[in-house]
Structure formats: structure tokens, C-alpha cells
Write a protein that holds these residues in place. Sequence first.
Motif, mmCIF file in Angstrom:
data_model
loop_
_atom_site.group_PDB
_atom_site.id
_atom_site.type_symbol
_atom_site.label_atom_id
_atom_site.label_comp_id
_atom_site.label_asym_id
_atom_site.label_seq_id
_atom_site.Cartn_x
_atom_site.Cartn_y
_atom_site.Cartn_z
ATOM 1 N N GLU A 27 8.062 -3.344 -35.470
ATOM 2 C CA GLU A 27 9.332 -3.674 -34.823
ATOM 3 C C GLU A 27 10.065 -4.719 -35.656
ATOM 4 O O GLU A 27 9.461 -5.685 -36.125
ATOM 5 N N PHE A 28 11.332 -4.470 -35.875
ATOM 6 C CA PHE A 28 12.194 -5.453 -36.549
ATOM 7 C C PHE A 28 13.371 -5.719 -35.624
ATOM 8 O O PHE A 28 13.959 -4.772 -35.107
ATOM 9 N N ALA A 29 13.685 -6.985 -35.416
ATOM 10 C CA ALA A 29 14.805 -7.292 -34.512
ATOM 11 C C ALA A 29 15.663 -8.393 -35.118
ATOM 12 O O ALA A 29 15.157 -9.327 -35.733
ATOM 13 N N ILE A 30 16.986 -8.242 -34.954
ATOM 14 C CA ILE A 30 17.877 -9.301 -35.438
ATOM 15 C C ILE A 30 18.667 -9.879 -34.263
ATOM 16 O O ILE A 30 19.015 -9.171 -33.317
ATOM 17 N N ASP A 31 18.909 -11.175 -34.395
ATOM 18 C CA ASP A 31 19.654 -11.907 -33.368
ATOM 19 C C ASP A 31 21.138 -11.579 -33.551
ATOM 20 O O ASP A 31 21.721 -11.896 -34.582
ATOM 21 N N ILE A 32 21.725 -10.908 -32.558
ATOM 22 C CA ILE A 32 23.141 -10.513 -32.691
ATOM 23 C C ILE A 32 24.027 -11.326 -31.740
ATOM 24 O O ILE A 32 25.136 -10.928 -31.438
ATOM 25 N N THR A 33 23.482 -12.470 -31.293
ATOM 26 C CA THR A 33 24.260 -13.291 -30.345
ATOM 27 C C THR A 33 25.610 -13.688 -30.938
ATOM 28 O O THR A 33 26.646 -13.528 -30.293
ATOM 29 N N GLU A 34 25.548 -14.189 -32.188
ATOM 30 C CA GLU A 34 26.798 -14.643 -32.805
ATOM 31 C C GLU A 34 27.776 -13.488 -32.944
ATOM 32 O O GLU A 34 28.970 -13.639 -32.707
ATOM 33 N N ARG A 35 27.200 -12.323 -33.363
ATOM 34 C CA ARG A 35 28.078 -11.155 -33.528
ATOM 35 C C ARG A 35 28.721 -10.791 -32.194
ATOM 36 O O ARG A 35 29.919 -10.543 -32.113
ATOM 37 N N LYS A 36 27.881 -10.811 -31.133
ATOM 38 C CA LYS A 36 28.393 -10.470 -29.797
ATOM 39 C C LYS A 36 29.485 -11.440 -29.382
ATOM 40 O O LYS A 36 30.527 -11.047 -28.867
ATOM 41 N N ASN A 37 29.187 -12.735 -29.629
ATOM 42 C CA ASN A 37 30.187 -13.752 -29.260
ATOM 43 C C ASN A 37 31.472 -13.520 -30.031
ATOM 44 O O ASN A 37 32.564 -13.619 -29.478
ATOM 45 N N ALA A 38 31.284 -13.221 -31.338
ATOM 46 C CA ALA A 38 32.456 -12.967 -32.180
ATOM 47 C C ALA A 38 33.209 -11.751 -31.653
ATOM 48 O O ALA A 38 34.436 -11.742 -31.579
ATOM 49 N N GLU A 39 32.411 -10.720 -31.266
ATOM 50 C CA GLU A 39 33.044 -9.504 -30.738
ATOM 51 C C GLU A 39 33.864 -9.830 -29.495
ATOM 52 O O GLU A 39 34.988 -9.385 -29.329
ATOM 53 N N ARG A 40 33.213 -10.658 -28.619
ATOM 54 C CA ARG A 40 33.918 -11.042 -27.385
ATOM 55 C C ARG A 40 35.187 -11.791 -27.725
ATOM 56 O O ARG A 40 36.241 -11.580 -27.137
ATOM 57 N N LEU A 41 35.031 -12.712 -28.723
ATOM 58 C CA LEU A 41 36.178 -13.516 -29.141
ATOM 59 C C LEU A 41 37.288 -12.604 -29.661
ATOM 60 O O LEU A 41 38.455 -12.731 -29.301
ATOM 61 N N ILE A 42 36.834 -11.636 -30.500
ATOM 62 C CA ILE A 42 37.804 -10.706 -31.088
ATOM 63 C C ILE A 42 38.469 -9.899 -29.978
ATOM 64 O O ILE A 42 39.675 -9.698 -29.959
ATOM 65 N N GLN A 43 37.592 -9.479 -29.025
ATOM 66 C CA GLN A 43 38.115 -8.697 -27.897
ATOM 67 C C GLN A 43 39.184 -9.505 -27.159
ATOM 68 O O GLN A 43 40.278 -9.026 -26.887
ATOM 69 N N GLY A 44 38.796 -10.776 -26.873
ATOM 70 C CA GLY A 44 39.736 -11.670 -26.183
ATOM 71 C C GLY A 44 40.998 -11.832 -26.992
ATOM 72 O O GLY A 44 42.104 -11.736 -26.475
ATOM 73 N N LYS A 45 40.780 -12.051 -28.309
ATOM 74 C CA LYS A 45 41.920 -12.285 -29.200
ATOM 75 C C LYS A 45 42.796 -11.035 -29.244
ATOM 76 O O LYS A 45 44.011 -11.126 -29.203
ATOM 77 N N SER A 46 42.116 -9.861 -29.339
ATOM 78 C CA SER A 46 42.958 -8.671 -29.462
ATOM 79 C C SER A 46 43.733 -8.427 -28.167
ATOM 80 O O SER A 46 44.866 -7.961 -28.208
ATOM 81 N N GLU A 47 43.074 -8.807 -27.028
ATOM 82 C CA GLU A 47 43.831 -8.671 -25.775
ATOM 83 C C GLU A 47 45.030 -9.617 -25.777
ATOM 84 O O GLU A 47 46.134 -9.259 -25.364
ATOM 85 N N GLU A 48 44.723 -10.841 -26.303
ATOM 86 C CA GLU A 48 45.797 -11.838 -26.376
ATOM 87 C C GLU A 48 46.924 -11.320 -27.272
ATOM 88 O O GLU A 48 48.104 -11.403 -26.935
ATOM 89 N N ILE A 49 46.472 -10.749 -28.435
ATOM 90 C CA ILE A 49 47.462 -10.247 -29.388
ATOM 91 C C ILE A 49 48.250 -9.094 -28.766
ATOM 92 O O ILE A 49 49.467 -9.004 -28.911
ATOM 93 N N ALA A 50 47.494 -8.235 -28.020
ATOM 94 C CA ALA A 50 48.179 -7.108 -27.376
ATOM 95 C C ALA A 50 49.227 -7.641 -26.399
ATOM 96 O O ALA A 50 50.355 -7.131 -26.339
ATOM 97 N N ALA A 51 48.789 -8.694 -25.655
ATOM 98 C CA ALA A 51 49.737 -9.272 -24.691
ATOM 99 C C ALA A 51 50.937 -9.874 -25.428
ATOM 100 O O ALA A 51 52.090 -9.685 -25.016
ATOM 101 N N GLN A 52 50.608 -10.573 -26.541
ATOM 102 C CA GLN A 52 51.692 -11.174 -27.322
ATOM 103 C C GLN A 52 52.617 -10.096 -27.871
ATOM 104 O O GLN A 52 53.840 -10.230 -27.853
ATOM 105 N N ASN A 53 51.950 -9.003 -28.322
ATOM 106 C CA ASN A 53 52.717 -7.860 -28.826
ATOM 107 C C ASN A 53 53.663 -7.350 -27.768
ATOM 108 O O ASN A 53 54.824 -7.043 -28.037
ATOM 109 N N GLU A 54 53.076 -7.258 -26.550
ATOM 110 C CA GLU A 54 53.863 -6.757 -25.426
ATOM 111 C C GLU A 54 55.058 -7.683 -25.199
ATOM 112 O O GLU A 54 56.188 -7.232 -25.029
ATOM 113 N N GLU A 55 54.721 -9.010 -25.256
ATOM 114 C CA GLU A 55 55.781 -10.002 -25.051
ATOM 115 C C GLU A 55 56.835 -9.881 -26.142
ATOM 116 O O GLU A 55 58.032 -9.952 -25.886
ATOM 117 N N LEU A 56 56.296 -9.684 -27.397
ATOM 118 C CA LEU A 56 57.224 -9.560 -28.524
ATOM 119 C C LEU A 56 58.110 -8.337 -28.358
ATOM 120 O O LEU A 56 59.310 -8.385 -28.616
#
Length: 714
Positions: free
Chosen positions: A299-328
Amino acid sequence: MKKQNENLTDAAILRQKAEEILKARKDKSPLVSDASNADTLKLIHELQVHQIELEMQNEELVIAKEKAELAEEKYTELYDFAPSGYLSLTKEGVIAELNFVAARMLGQERSKLTKKRFDFSLSIDTQTTFNLFLHDIFTSKVKQSCEVTIATEGNLPIYVTIEGIVSQNGELCSLTLIDITKRILAEEQLRFQAHIIDNSPVIAAYHDKDLNMQWANKAYQKTTGLSLEEIKGRKCYEVWNLSKPCRGCPVIAAIETGVNAAHELTPDNQEHWPETQGYWLSQAAPVRDKQGVIIGATEFAIDITERKNAERLIQGKSEEIAAQNEELKQANVELIAAKEHAEESDRLKSAFLTNMSHEIRTPMNGILGFSELLKEPGLTGERQQEYIRIIEKSGARMLNIINDIVDISKIEANLMNVDIKDSNINEIMEFIYIFFKPQVEEKGMHFRFKNSLPTKEAIIRTDSEKVYSILTNLVKNAIKYSREGEIEFGYLKKDDFLEFYVKDTGIGIPNDRQEAIFKRFIQADIEDRMAYKGAGLGLAITKAYVGMLGGKIWVESEEGIGSTFYFTLPYNSEPKKETIDPQPASSEKNDTIRKLKILVAEDDEVSEMLLDVTVKMFGKEILKARTGIEAIEACRNNADIDLILMDIRMPDMGGYEATKQIREFNREVIIIAQTAYGLTGDRDKAIEAGCNDYIAKPINKIEIQALIQKYFGE
Ligand code: ADP
């Protein structure tokens, strides 16, 4: 001794055989014997036997030699082509003899290697090891061994194990070289692999087929905080402090299915997995024995917590950007609309200026022209009155236009504020009635209004000043565009709004102009347009106000019959508990007013004169004050003052402050503020300071009369 016996026996046998061979030879050619010479005969015999013996021995030697040569050949072959290298070295380490395999290991022809030092073919780091080993061979005389590396130019290094022993004469030693390169390389590779796995940030483990952990790398140990001994033999989920195996465990999947498996093990998909243990991507591969039977899984396992957090951040950011886009996008739409509006405004600007210039010049012409005419000597009183009337009308028209321009400019610049508060619609209706009644009656027409709700239900949340303006504009137009008949205004409650109407029996509006009249500067296409004198702004302002208050405006009209303007306002009142006026008001109201004691607080002489004349008809006594302080003083000395007309801007003390101070000792006196600014909010400021009402300068006779009627009408 025994050997000697054996030799003797061999010699006897040889003699016997030689005797037999000689006898056989004599039988074939008998020797003439001389009996007298018996000794000679004996000697001859002996010689003959000996000769035969020699012949036989010679034969045996030839055979033995052949055998020996064969053996040597075999030995040489064996020596040369044995799988190991053989070398004989002197004490100094010089090669005395070596086989082919050894020569091949040393990378040179055999002939070139003899008499050369063996250690010159070794890697520098193993030369010392070898020389010690050589020394030990010659000193200890027992078998020695060592490992060295043969490093010759142009060839890959060869790792060898050497065993050596001193030869019998003690001058040479024999070495056996065994090539262990493959083993060393394999070991090295294994060491590298072990090093990589152990030092990898990836956690790695081996689980047997019963899911007991058998091995875990350092990263695994560090992550779980357990040593290998503590991990060994335990179930994986126990090591991770979990109550049961994970859903979708890749190790179980690999062992059960025999193929590689991967799964994300996270708090999102494992209800028993605490957030603190983070997010892991685990991959497992089945391990089989030689027969292909599965015996466990790696078994080989890698810690993807940071990636997940980054993904969440990106998700949040992209939602923010989408909202900003909408506003724009929205802003873009608004900008385009604003641009179009600006272009439209630009186009209208020149039309506006042309119109305004005309609208202002016309009354100015009237005022200046007729003022000039008034100066002419010998004018009859009648003429004078006529000219004064024209000057008056032109002034009023001019004021109207200025007010309209200010209002439309504010609307267009988006500066027009809406001031929503509880507003009594019935009061507004009554005021409008009182205000316009004289004008309507002057035209010989009837004027009526109808409030359909009792006062307690007629309070809605709206901007009362705007409602005043709307009704004023519509009633003013009704008067302006009618010659006879009647004008009626009122409101009805319909569902959740109030529907107001202003109905006249005037000239009416052609069908195709009924929409256009609500636009700026647009007037209905009437023949004698100039007769009605207007800038065409009133309805545009009215429509804007109705819109601001959440209503709609429209007109129903028939040419020559009359028009009814309708507008709605949201009905959003909470009925008041206290009943002040249970009956809806109507036009039938008494308008007699008692004579009042009035204080005019005004610093400007002309304004004061004007006010004086205007209020004279209601006054029994008119007092004057030039400053705020004088106004307070006058008020203190005359407790019976009924009405104060309070200018807002006066030296020493302004009207708001004076009002505040008067209110400290007199709450009954009616104070009406008069300002020259004519801005929204003046009324509020005045009320806040303690005034009962507000009037804009220039003071209009009708307006002040309406206000006095409102407060003192009986
Ligand atoms: P103004 O009266 O200053 O021209 P308005 O915006 O108030 O400007 O009115 C626009 C036009 O609508 C008027 O010029 C007139 O042609 C028409 N109009 C408004 N009210 C009436 C009415 N009650 N009867 C007939 N026509 C009207």
C-alpha cells in the motif's frame, strides 16, 4: 617397507614375464648352446632377460607418459576454463601464473599479465585491503579471503571475492577469484530501493492476506507515531485508531480482486474518519507467491490534505470569480445602458438648451418688456394693471420653469432622494384642494376632491413631498388645459394600492400623443400650443416621481371631451388605532379664517414687504423681527402670537435655531419656515427644528393662504 615388497613382487613378476618371452623366442630360433661355457650362457641369458625386461618397462613408460600427457591436458583445460579465476602470486604480489578466466577479469591477455603486480588492477580503495590480505596469507599460512574491486581502464568495475593460500614451497600463493558483481549490484539495487521507500514522503506498507500489517516505512511510522514493532501484526484501521475498516479500502480490494486498487480516504467519505487525520489517496497492489497465489498487498498513500484545501480554495475562488464575473456582466450591461443613456442625453442636451433658452427668454421678455412699458407716462390705470398682470404671470412662469429644470436635472443626475415616511394622504388631498381652489374658481369652473378612506386608514409610507408634486402637476395641467366644466381629483383603494385620478373636461389629448407626453419636452400636438405655455417637463417629472414611489401613471383622454390622469401608489399602511377624523374629507369644507396675530421674521426688506402685503388679509396685527434673536424676543413678549413666518437665513441667529428656542417656552404657536433653497429635505429639517410646516420662496399668495387655511380654517 610395504612399498618395497610391492616393488619386489613387481620385479619378480617382470622377471617371470621376461623369462617366458625369452623361452618363446628360443623355441622359435634355438640358440646353439655351448655346454662348456655355462657361465657365458647364463650371462647371455641374464642379459637377454634383462633386455626384455627393459623393453617391457619401456613400453609401460610410453603408456604412462601418454597417460600423463592426457592428464596434463585435462588439467590445463580445467585450470584455464574453470568458472573461477586462478592466480599464483609472489610474496610481492607479482603475478607468476594465471588462468584465462583471471586474465579476462583483469581485462588483458595472459602473456601481458605475468610478472605484473596484481594490485595495480584493483580500485584504489580496495588495494590496501588486498595487500593486507596478501600479507596475512604469507604470514598465517592458512586460507584467507577478501573482497576487492577490479577496476581496469575502459572496463566496468568487477567485484570479486578472493580466497588465497600459500603454496607448498612458501614462495608463491594461489588465489581463487570469484566474480560477485551481479550479487553486489543486486544488493546495491535492493539497498537503493529500501532507501527510497524508507525516505519517501509517501507512506508505504505491506499487509498480509489476513490484513495484518507486516511492514511500514519510516513515513508511515512517523505519521502514525508508532514504531515498526508496534505496527507489525496489527490491522491497519487499528493503527489509525479507527473502529472498523474503511469503506472502499484499496488493500482489501486488491487482495480480493487481484488487481490494483485506489481510493480517497477522507472525512468526506468515511463517517468514522476524523477531520484531524486529513485527506489521503491510497493505492494498493496485490502481492503473489511463486505459484501466483495472493499472499498480501502493498500500500502506498499520499497526504492530499493540502491539495484538497487548495481545491476547496480554488472552488471558493472560482465561485467568487464567477460571482464577480456575473457582477461584471451586470455592470457591463449597466454601463452599456449608461452609455446609451449618455448618448441619448447628449442628443437631448442640445434640444434641451434650445428649449430652455426659449422658455426662459419668453417670460423674461414679458417681464422686462412690460416693466419698460410701465414707465411710459400717461398710462391709464387699466393699462397699468394689465401690464402688471403680465409681469406677474411671466414671473410665475419663469419660477415654474426654473423649478422644473432643477427637478429634472436632479432626476437625471440621480440625485433626487426619496424620503419615505408615514404620510397622510387625506391631508395632502385637502391641501391641494385648498391651494388650487381659487385658481379653478377664477376660471369659472367647479373643483372637487374625494378621499375614499377615513384618515386613520389614509396613512401610507411614502414621500409626501413627491405626492404633493405629482398632484400639483396634474391639477395644474387640468386647470391649464381646460376652459370650462369641472375638475375632480381623488383616490380609490384597489387591492394593495391606491389609485389616484385627476379628471378634467378640458381639450383632451390625441390618442397617438398619450404616451409621448410623459417624455421630456414633449407636448401634445396642439394647434395653439403657445397659448398654453409650458416647457413640457411637468409630466416627465411626475412620471419619474410616481416610479420612485413604486407606482404607475397613465392617461385616458378624448379630444374635446377631457382627460383623466391616473397614478397608483402602494398601499402599505398599518391602520392607526386612534381615530382623529373618522370621516373621509370632501370638498365641502368651511374656509373662513379668524384674524391672526402674525410675526414676520425676515431680514430681507423686499421679502418682508411682500410677506407683509400677502398676509395682511389674515392679520389683525403684524409684528416684525429682523434676526432670530429678535424673533425669540418678540415671541416672549407676545404670548398671544398665532403664527410666525420664520425665515431660515437671518443674521445673528438662523430660523431653525430660533424655532428650537421658541419651542422651549411656546409649543402652541404655529411656525411656518420659509426658505429660498427649494430643496428636498427642507421640510424635514424645518419639522425637526420644531416648525409646523414649510413654504418655499418666493412666497406664493395662494400657497400661503392654503397653509393658513390648513392651520386656522374653522
Ligand atoms: P407642459 O404642460 O409644461 O407643456 P407637461 O409635461 O405637464 O408639460 O405636459 C406635456 C403635454 O401634455 C402638455 O404640453 C399638453 O400637451 C399635454 N397635457 C398634459 N396634461 C393635459 C391635460 N390635462 N389635458 C390636455 N393635455 C394635457
